[in-house]
Design a protein around this motif. Sequence first.
Motif, mmCIF file in Angstrom:
data_model
loop_
_atom_site.group_PDB
_atom_site.id
_atom_site.type_symbol
_atom_site.label_atom_id
_atom_site.label_comp_id
_atom_site.label_asym_id
_atom_site.label_seq_id
_atom_site.Cartn_x
_atom_site.Cartn_y
_atom_site.Cartn_z
ATOM 1 N N LYS A 1 1.102 -1.280 -0.082
ATOM 2 C CA LYS A 1 -0.006 -0.150 -0.214
ATOM 3 C C LYS A 1 1.035 0.892 0.104
ATOM 4 O O LYS A 1 2.019 0.686 0.719
ATOM 5 C CB LYS A 1 -1.025 -0.437 1.453
ATOM 6 C CG LYS A 1 -2.076 1.104 1.260
ATOM 7 C CD LYS A 1 -2.386 0.773 2.915
ATOM 8 C CE LYS A 1 -3.781 2.876 2.602
ATOM 9 N NZ LYS A 1 -4.716 2.361 3.393
ATOM 10 N N GLY A 2 0.303 1.775 -0.751
ATOM 11 C CA GLY A 2 1.095 3.103 -1.219
ATOM 12 C C GLY A 2 2.656 3.658 -2.038
ATOM 13 O O GLY A 2 2.972 4.131 -2.244
ATOM 14 N N ASP A 3 2.753 2.252 -2.307
ATOM 15 C CA ASP A 3 3.815 2.122 -3.787
ATOM 16 C C ASP A 3 3.694 3.090 -5.353
ATOM 17 O O ASP A 3 2.537 2.582 -5.555
ATOM 18 C CB ASP A 3 4.381 0.692 -3.509
ATOM 19 C CG ASP A 3 4.691 -0.008 -3.097
ATOM 20 O OD1 ASP A 3 5.625 0.682 -1.740
ATOM 21 O OD2 ASP A 3 5.447 -1.021 -2.521
ATOM 22 N N THR A 4 4.223 3.089 -5.911
ATOM 23 C CA THR A 4 4.340 3.435 -6.222
ATOM 24 C C THR A 4 5.411 3.124 -7.969
ATOM 25 O O THR A 4 6.459 2.699 -7.459
ATOM 26 C CB THR A 4 5.017 5.218 -6.988
ATOM 27 O OG1 THR A 4 5.603 5.756 -6.940
ATOM 28 C CG2 THR A 4 3.281 6.108 -5.774
ATOM 29 N N PRO B 1 -2.334 -2.962 -4.353
ATOM 30 C CA PRO B 1 -1.073 -3.581 -3.158
ATOM 31 C C PRO B 1 -1.574 -4.764 -3.574
ATOM 32 O O PRO B 1 -2.332 -6.171 -3.720
ATOM 33 C CB PRO B 1 -1.785 -3.268 -1.620
ATOM 34 C CG PRO B 1 -2.082 -2.286 -2.264
ATOM 35 C CD PRO B 1 -2.724 -2.103 -3.183
ATOM 36 N N LYS C 1 9.206 5.142 -6.655
ATOM 37 C CA LYS C 1 9.378 5.190 -5.240
ATOM 38 C C LYS C 1 9.664 3.008 -4.925
ATOM 39 O O LYS C 1 11.165 3.303 -4.505
ATOM 40 C CB LYS C 1 7.895 4.654 -3.928
ATOM 41 C CG LYS C 1 8.593 5.062 -2.478
ATOM 42 C CD LYS C 1 7.256 4.520 -1.893
ATOM 43 C CE LYS C 1 7.180 4.358 -0.381
ATOM 44 N NZ LYS C 1 8.287 2.336 -0.264
ATOM 45 N N ASP D 1 0.757 4.095 -13.634
ATOM 46 C CA ASP D 1 -0.238 4.626 -13.183
ATOM 47 C C ASP D 1 -0.972 3.710 -11.942
ATOM 48 O O ASP D 1 -1.795 4.744 -10.842
ATOM 49 C CB ASP D 1 -0.777 6.061 -13.131
ATOM 50 C CG ASP D 1 -0.089 7.085 -13.592
ATOM 51 O OD1 ASP D 1 1.086 6.952 -13.149
ATOM 52 O OD2 ASP D 1 -0.073 7.526 -14.215
#
Length: 101
Positions: free
Chosen positions: A51-54, A88, A57, A84
Amino acid sequence: MSSDKKADFSGVSANVETTEQKVEKADFSGVTARVDSTEELVGEQTYTIAKGDTLSKIAKDHYGSANAWTRIFEANRDVIDDPDKIFPGQVIKLPSRDSSA
């Protein structure tokens, strides 16, 4: 002839089973080995998106440059349609650091 008695070895016997040296066997019971990564051998790793990964990153964390996100995207065209839109739990391939994928 001499009157000196000669040594009598008629009752002596010997038995030799082997001439091989007796050597204790090596004890490897305390030997352990550990492999932290096979990246250098296989050249590619997998990564499970959190969760929150790009992709930027992940690229920054693994390659030291957020701009390397395109390498990850190109290596995963089979599972990522839009860079984009990653989710998760999705498992992606990370090309080796020295590949130009």
